[in-house]
Write a protein that holds these residues in place. Structure first.
Motif, mmCIF file in Angstrom:
data_model
loop_
_atom_site.group_PDB
_atom_site.id
_atom_site.type_symbol
_atom_site.label_atom_id
_atom_site.label_comp_id
_atom_site.label_asym_id
_atom_site.label_seq_id
_atom_site.Cartn_x
_atom_site.Cartn_y
_atom_site.Cartn_z
ATOM 1 N N ARG A 263 24.561 -4.136 4.269
ATOM 2 C CA ARG A 263 25.721 -3.709 3.387
ATOM 3 C C ARG A 263 24.965 -3.085 1.960
ATOM 4 O O ARG A 263 25.560 -1.977 1.483
ATOM 5 N N LYS A 264 23.974 -3.873 1.585
ATOM 6 C CA LYS A 264 23.687 -3.438 0.238
ATOM 7 C C LYS A 264 22.715 -2.162 0.487
ATOM 8 O O LYS A 264 22.788 -1.236 -0.274
ATOM 9 N N SER A 265 22.092 -2.088 1.704
ATOM 10 C CA SER A 265 21.455 -0.653 1.796
ATOM 11 C C SER A 265 22.103 0.562 1.809
ATOM 12 O O SER A 265 21.982 1.619 1.501
ATOM 13 N N VAL A 266 23.488 0.310 2.247
ATOM 14 C CA VAL A 266 24.223 1.619 2.510
ATOM 15 C C VAL A 266 25.496 1.627 1.435
ATOM 16 O O VAL A 266 25.902 2.681 1.560
ATOM 17 N N ASP A 267 25.621 0.774 0.690
ATOM 18 C CA ASP A 267 26.738 0.649 -0.209
ATOM 19 C C ASP A 267 26.251 1.618 -1.693
ATOM 20 O O ASP A 267 27.090 1.685 -2.403
ATOM 21 N N GLY B 295 20.962 4.982 -1.209
ATOM 22 C CA GLY B 295 20.768 4.411 0.104
ATOM 23 C C GLY B 295 21.419 5.599 1.069
ATOM 24 O O GLY B 295 21.070 6.062 1.897
ATOM 25 N N ARG B 296 22.734 5.979 0.640
ATOM 26 C CA ARG B 296 23.490 6.994 1.330
ATOM 27 C C ARG B 296 22.813 8.373 1.430
ATOM 28 O O ARG B 296 22.681 9.138 2.276
ATOM 29 N N VAL B 297 22.255 8.799 0.207
ATOM 30 C CA VAL B 297 21.496 10.230 -0.059
ATOM 31 C C VAL B 297 20.339 10.090 1.048
ATOM 32 O O VAL B 297 20.119 10.908 1.575
ATOM 33 N N LEU B 298 19.563 9.132 0.817
ATOM 34 C CA LEU B 298 18.338 8.892 1.724
ATOM 35 C C LEU B 298 18.833 8.934 3.028
ATOM 36 O O LEU B 298 18.127 10.006 4.095
ATOM 37 N N ILE B 299 19.844 8.341 3.710
ATOM 38 C CA ILE B 299 20.171 8.423 5.212
ATOM 39 C C ILE B 299 20.792 9.898 5.353
ATOM 40 O O ILE B 299 20.307 10.457 6.436
ATOM 41 N N VAL C 275 11.151 -0.030 1.650
ATOM 42 C CA VAL C 275 10.695 -0.116 0.196
ATOM 43 C C VAL C 275 12.093 -0.592 -0.602
ATOM 44 O O VAL C 275 12.010 -1.324 -1.338
ATOM 45 N N MET C 276 13.007 0.091 -0.516
ATOM 46 C CA MET C 276 14.263 -0.091 -1.321
ATOM 47 C C MET C 276 14.981 -1.271 -0.888
ATOM 48 O O MET C 276 15.239 -1.825 -1.636
ATOM 49 N N ALA C 277 14.794 -1.628 0.354
ATOM 50 C CA ALA C 277 15.404 -2.907 0.835
ATOM 51 C C ALA C 277 14.862 -4.237 0.041
ATOM 52 O O ALA C 277 15.606 -4.945 -0.420
ATOM 53 N N MET C 278 13.402 -3.961 -0.314
ATOM 54 C CA MET C 278 12.798 -5.074 -0.828
ATOM 55 C C MET C 278 12.701 -5.173 -2.349
ATOM 56 O O MET C 278 12.621 -5.912 -3.069
ATOM 57 N N THR C 279 12.927 -4.014 -3.005
ATOM 58 C CA THR C 279 12.608 -3.594 -4.339
ATOM 59 C C THR C 279 14.206 -3.739 -5.210
ATOM 60 O O THR C 279 14.065 -3.934 -6.182
ATOM 61 N N SER C 280 15.209 -3.382 -4.328
ATOM 62 C CA SER C 280 16.417 -3.126 -5.154
ATOM 63 C C SER C 280 16.849 -4.287 -6.049
ATOM 64 O O SER C 280 17.467 -4.183 -7.020
ATOM 65 N N VAL D 20 18.873 2.475 13.622
ATOM 66 C CA VAL D 20 19.966 3.054 13.740
ATOM 67 C C VAL D 20 19.832 4.457 13.319
ATOM 68 O O VAL D 20 20.348 5.568 13.874
ATOM 69 N N VAL D 21 19.198 4.897 12.416
ATOM 70 C CA VAL D 21 18.976 6.145 11.990
ATOM 71 C C VAL D 21 18.006 6.844 12.788
ATOM 72 O O VAL D 21 18.299 7.967 13.285
ATOM 73 N N THR D 22 17.019 6.274 13.584
ATOM 74 C CA THR D 22 16.351 6.859 14.715
ATOM 75 C C THR D 22 17.240 7.191 15.894
ATOM 76 O O THR D 22 16.983 8.002 16.462
#
Length: 268
Positions: free
Chosen positions: A40-44, A48-52, A97-102, A136-138
């Motif tokens: 949820r953190k990754s897509v909220d 994150g949304r712009v990247l996906i 990267v973003m999952a670990m550094t956010s 999921v993105v893949t």
């Protein structure tokens, strides 16, 4: 007139014990719950949304280009898959990267580790959530490649071929997962998004360029791009020890170091 207030006697110790035992026992957070929260953190977040969205738009553009440049003869799924994944494969690791550094760049680590003080479990949940999100993105990219193949066959009237589709998709998922884990490991070690992304893209590339000049064929032992390429091709070319060594040095070792560093990093 004087009002006399009677003192309320304290509750007997036995009554207090009964109240305490009547409360439901505290339940620890399940690992699945932690993974769900990290997803949820990754897509909220906006980033994150712009990247996906950027990854999927690149895939759409690649499939559209492939439709306008159909090769002669049979239309093969592997051509559309290669085109659709060419851009996303380069950007997908940023999810790790973003999952670990956010937590560290947005200064929310104090809240997270106060609610979930077992840091290793939280960090492992971040690794798993990054892999799941990457998968999921893949999947979305693979669906676009399938749709492009079918549409190309329908519009051109040519035959379509999906030979070897299962193996190619499985190899693609494995390659994406390894890339995401490597990027997440760099993020866990460095804990700064921009620096971690820079090191992730530059360090393996620098080795691939300089290694052969310095160590000739021995550079293959640390060429992670070559190792991932062999995995994607489903052919190790007799270089299993070199492949395992490169993955161990660039993926396994940074993951262990990142988990250790995250467990000891000062929370501010």
């Amino acid at each position: 007139m004087t009002t006399v207030t009677e003192a309320v006697p304290p509750a007997p110790a036995k009554h207090r014990d009964q109240v305490a035992t009547s409360l439901p026992p505290a339940r620890g957070q399940s690992f699945l719950k932690l993974v769900t929260l990290e997803l949820r953190k990754s897509v909220d977040t906006r980033s994150g949304r712009v990247l996906i969205a950027a990854i999927l738009l690149l895939a759409v553009a690649a499939v559209g280009w492939q439709l306008t440049h159909l090769p002669r003869g049979t239309i093969n799924f592997d051509g559309f898959l290669a085109a659709a994944t060419s851009g996303p494969v380069m950007i997908l690791p940023v999810i790790g990267v973003m999952a670990m550094t956010s937590e560290w760049t947005q200064r929310t680590a104090l809240t997270t580790f106060t609610l979930s003080p077992r840091r290793i479990r939280v960090q492992l949940a971040k690794f798993v959530s990054a892999i799941v999100l990457g998968a999921v993105v893949t999947t979305g990219v693979v669906v676009l490649a399938l749709a492009g193949t079918a549409l190309g066959g329908a519009t051109s009237g040519r035959a379509t071929s999906y030979a070897g589709m299962g193996g190619e998709i499985a190899a693609g998922y494995l390659t994406v997962a390894l890339n995401v884990v490597m990027a997440a490991a760099f993020g866990a070690v460095i804990a700064q998004t921009a620096v971690a992304i820079l090191v992730f893209y530059i360090a393996p590339t620098a080795w691939r360029l300089a290694g052969p000049e310095l160590f000739k064929d021995n550079a293959n032992w640390l060429d992670v791009f070559g190792a991932l390429g062999r995995i994607a091709e489903r052919d190790l070319h007799g270089m299993l020890p070199e492949t395992l060594t490169a993955i161990g040095v660039w993926i396994v070792l940074p993951t262990l170091v990142g988990l250790w560093a995250s467990s000891r990093r000062e929370v501010k």
